[in-house]
Design a protein around this motif. Structure first.
Motif, short mmCIF file in Angstrom:
data_model
loop_
_atom_site.label_atom_id
_atom_site.label_comp_id
_atom_site.label_asym_id
_atom_site.label_seq_id
_atom_site.Cartn_x
_atom_site.Cartn_y
_atom_site.Cartn_z
N GLU A 105 7.38 -12.84 9.44
CA GLU A 105 6.45 -12.06 8.62
C GLU A 105 5.03 -12.59 8.67
O GLU A 105 4.10 -11.92 8.21
CB GLU A 105 6.93 -12.00 7.17
CG GLU A 105 7.02 -13.34 6.46
CD GLU A 105 8.39 -13.97 6.57
OE1 GLU A 105 8.71 -14.83 5.71
OE2 GLU A 105 9.16 -13.62 7.50
N THR A 106 4.83 -13.78 9.26
CA THR A 106 3.47 -14.29 9.41
C THR A 106 2.71 -13.61 10.54
O THR A 106 1.49 -13.78 10.65
CB THR A 106 3.47 -15.81 9.66
OG1 THR A 106 4.16 -16.09 10.90
CG2 THR A 106 4.14 -16.56 8.51
N ASN A 109 5.43 -7.19 11.09
CA ASN A 109 6.08 -6.53 9.96
C ASN A 109 6.44 -5.10 10.31
O ASN A 109 5.71 -4.42 11.04
CB ASN A 109 5.15 -6.51 8.73
CG ASN A 109 5.00 -7.89 8.10
OD1 ASN A 109 5.80 -8.31 7.28
ND2 ASN A 109 3.95 -8.62 8.51
N SER A 110 7.57 -4.64 9.79
CA SER A 110 7.98 -3.25 10.01
C SER A 110 6.98 -2.29 9.38
O SER A 110 6.62 -2.44 8.22
CB SER A 110 9.37 -3.00 9.41
OG SER A 110 10.36 -3.63 10.17
N THR A 111 6.53 -1.34 10.17
CA THR A 111 5.58 -0.32 9.71
C THR A 111 5.86 0.95 10.51
O THR A 111 5.63 0.97 11.71
CB THR A 111 4.12 -0.76 9.95
OG1 THR A 111 3.93 -2.06 9.37
CG2 THR A 111 3.16 0.21 9.31
N THR A 178 5.88 -1.18 14.28
CA THR A 178 5.50 -2.49 13.75
C THR A 178 3.99 -2.62 13.60
O THR A 178 3.21 -1.93 14.27
CB THR A 178 5.98 -3.64 14.67
OG1 THR A 178 5.50 -3.42 16.00
CG2 THR A 178 7.48 -3.75 14.68
N VAL A 305 -1.17 -5.85 7.65
CA VAL A 305 -0.76 -7.04 6.91
C VAL A 305 -1.39 -8.23 7.62
O VAL A 305 -0.99 -8.59 8.73
CB VAL A 305 0.77 -7.20 6.86
CG1 VAL A 305 1.14 -8.43 6.04
CG2 VAL A 305 1.42 -5.95 6.27
N GLY A 308 -0.80 -12.26 5.00
CA GLY A 308 0.04 -11.95 3.85
C GLY A 308 -0.50 -10.88 2.94
O GLY A 308 0.19 -10.45 2.00
N THR A 310 -1.82 -6.99 2.26
CA THR A 310 -1.71 -5.65 2.81
C THR A 310 -2.96 -4.84 2.46
O THR A 310 -3.42 -4.87 1.31
CB THR A 310 -0.47 -4.92 2.27
OG1 THR A 310 0.69 -5.73 2.53
CG2 THR A 310 -0.28 -3.58 2.94
N ALA A 488 13.10 -10.03 11.61
CA ALA A 488 13.15 -9.51 10.24
C ALA A 488 12.54 -8.11 10.12
O ALA A 488 11.82 -7.79 9.18
CB ALA A 488 12.45 -10.47 9.28
N LEU A 489 12.84 -7.26 11.13
CA LEU A 489 12.38 -5.89 11.13
C LEU A 489 13.49 -4.96 10.68
O LEU A 489 14.67 -5.30 10.80
CB LEU A 489 11.91 -5.49 12.55
CG LEU A 489 10.82 -6.39 13.16
CD1 LEU A 489 10.56 -6.00 14.61
CD2 LEU A 489 9.53 -6.31 12.35
#
Length: 491
Positions: A105-106, A109-111, A178, A305, A308, A310, A488-489
């Motif tokens: 997540e750094t 990220n799922s988008t 993503t 993101v 951290g 958004t 982590a998606l």
């Protein structure tokens, strides 16, 4: 005194970071150095605020799948770009598992990736595009709708207070898209390289490149603070310096760079971090480019993101500067001119009046006009919620063409010497997202004799190296599922 290295990487962006990481793993006994002219790495195109952070997999970008004159649409290029992004996902997944990269997540990220169009012509096109992609394994899960209620569920800001008119609209959505913080990813890769013995040096500007009789390169540089000169000799040089790459490759004197030029296009974003607005939009929504606009200027409303936090970005709005880099020289556009690239550059100017008209219209837009453009996406947008943010410079490739004399090329291109001792990257999107694929291609071109020895390790780093996923649905599902789990998606 001249130092010696096996590999010199010029430029502190995602391309050098990726190539350096590959070479450090494949050939740990080689001495590698990185020179960056600024005080930190990842400050130009790789900086998170200088790009849209879209994990370019052709899920939402219409310019990767244009409509042919006969009305047909071919998914081949979109599939090819998706394949390339899958290699990036596999490589990053492996680096996460090996502890090279921090928590996913750094940097990723799922988008969901969406496309939103208006007007009968574009709706018809989008429907055709959806039909061409829905059965492609790498585009599994793509959805299409012309229903305002469905689109509202996907992205409420697109539909709130949208006036009911006779103009139809439609959207596609792919949940597996993503958002990538390429600045964070680049910094993490360089941290790893430094920790593993690579000499990553900032505030060092390369000034000259001279081929020696033994095939090595003597590279002259100066420290940007104090201007102290120095030299280093390298067996292989990679120029990953964004728009600056053209100038350095020209200085190298390799014949392969003849006929090339670049046209710089700057950009600006509208940005909001208002939590009430950000909470209503989790997607990257792309649309059609304006007439004459370069593909990299396709309007889009993006979830970002970064570190951290958004926020939302809308744009980009084109700006013009003769600089090849955000921190470049105002003389860049002029000093690139050579007898061998003058005609191709003039031909590009003559053949692209729409681009010039587009740039002029963009330069005339004030803040209010830019918010008006945003309202075409987000009808409820209020000017006070959005600030203007300067993005990076994109150096679009101009090159010789045997039929047209010169063409403006959108995309990325590796230019390398015939002996493979030096190579550089020109161009822009989808660059960063496909950096792994681009660098794998560079390895084949520049180190053909090493590939048999390296291929087993490359296969371990990227399990589908040398293969394609789309023709094998079960393998495609398995690989995307595995990388999604590690990164982590959601998909």
């Amino acid at each position: 005194m001249t130092d010696n290295v096996d590999v010199l990487l010029i430029g502190g962006g995602i391309m050098s970071a990726t190539l350096g990481t590959l070479l450090r793993d494949l050939q740990p006994d080689w001495k590698i150095a990185v020179f960056e002219r600024l005080g930190e790495v990842a400050q130009e195109s790789s900086n998170a605020w200088n790009n849209a952070g879209t994990g370019h997999a052709a899920l939402c970008e219409l310019n990767y799948m244009p409509q042919a004159p006969d009305g047909s649409v071919d998914p081949a290029k979109a599939v090819a770009i998706n394949e390339q992004f899958q290699q990036s996902r596999q490589f990053w997944s492996n680096l996460v598992e090996e502890g090279v990269l921090n928590a996913p997540e750094t940097f990723i990220n799922s988008t969901p990736h969406m496309t939103f169009v208006r007007g009968e012509k574009d709706v018809t096109y989008l429907r055709k595009r959806y039909e061409a992609l829905k059965d492609q394994p790498l585009f599994a899960g793509i959805e299409f709708s012309e229903d305002s209620r469905v689109i509202h569920q996907w992205a409420p800001l697109l539909m709130k207070k949208r006036l009911k008119t006779d103009q139809p609209f439609a959207a596609t959505r792919v949940p597996s898209g993503t958002d990538v913080d390429f600045g964070s990813l680049t910094r993490q890769l360089f941290d790893h390289l430094q920790n593993s013995g690579v000499d990553v040096v900032t505030n060092r500007e390369v000034r000259s490149l001279k081929r020696q009789k033994d095939g090595t390169w003597e590279v002259g540089f100066r420290h940007t603070i104090g201007h102290t000169p120095g030299r280093v000799r390298a067996r292989f040089v990679f120029v990953g310096a964004g728009g600056w790459a053209l100038k350095l490759l020209q200085r190298s004197g390799i014949p392969e760079i003849k006929g090339y030029g670049v046209f710089p296009v700057g950009g600006q974003w509208l940005k909001t971090s208002n939590p009430a607005i950000v909470a209503q939009h989790k997607a990257k929504v792309y649309s059609q480019a304006s007439v004459g606009a370069p593909p990299m200027s396709v309007p889009h409303l993006d979830t970002r993101v970064v570190d951290g936090e958004t926020s939302l970005l809308f744009g980009p709005f084109a700006t013009f500067s003769p600089k090849f880099l955000k921190n470049g020289s105002p003389l860049d556009l002029v000093t690139q001119v050579r007898p061998h690239n003058l005609i191709p550059m003039l031909k590009v100017a003559i053949d692209n009046p729409g681009l010039i008209k587009y740039l002029v219209s963009e330069l005339l837009k004030n803040h209010a006009k830019k918010v008006d453009s945003l309202r075409e996406f987000m009808p409820t947008a209020e000017a006070e919620d959005w600030e203007l943010l300067n993005a990076g410079q994109r150096a679009q490739v101009m090159k010789r063409d045997p039929k047209k004399g010169g063409v403006l090329q959108f995309g990325t291109e590796v230019v390398s010497a015939a002996d493979g001792s030096i190579a550089g990257l020109l161009g822009a999107s989808p660059g960063a997202s496909t950096a792994v694929s681009i660098m794998l291609g560079l390895l084949k071109t520049c180190f053909p004799d090493r590939m048999p020895e390296w291929e087993p390790r490359l296969k371990a780093l990227i399990p589908t190296y040398g293969e394609t996923l789309n023709p094998r649905p079960e393998i495609a599902r398995e690989v995307t599922s595995e990388t999604a789990q590690v990164l982590a998606l959601t998909a």
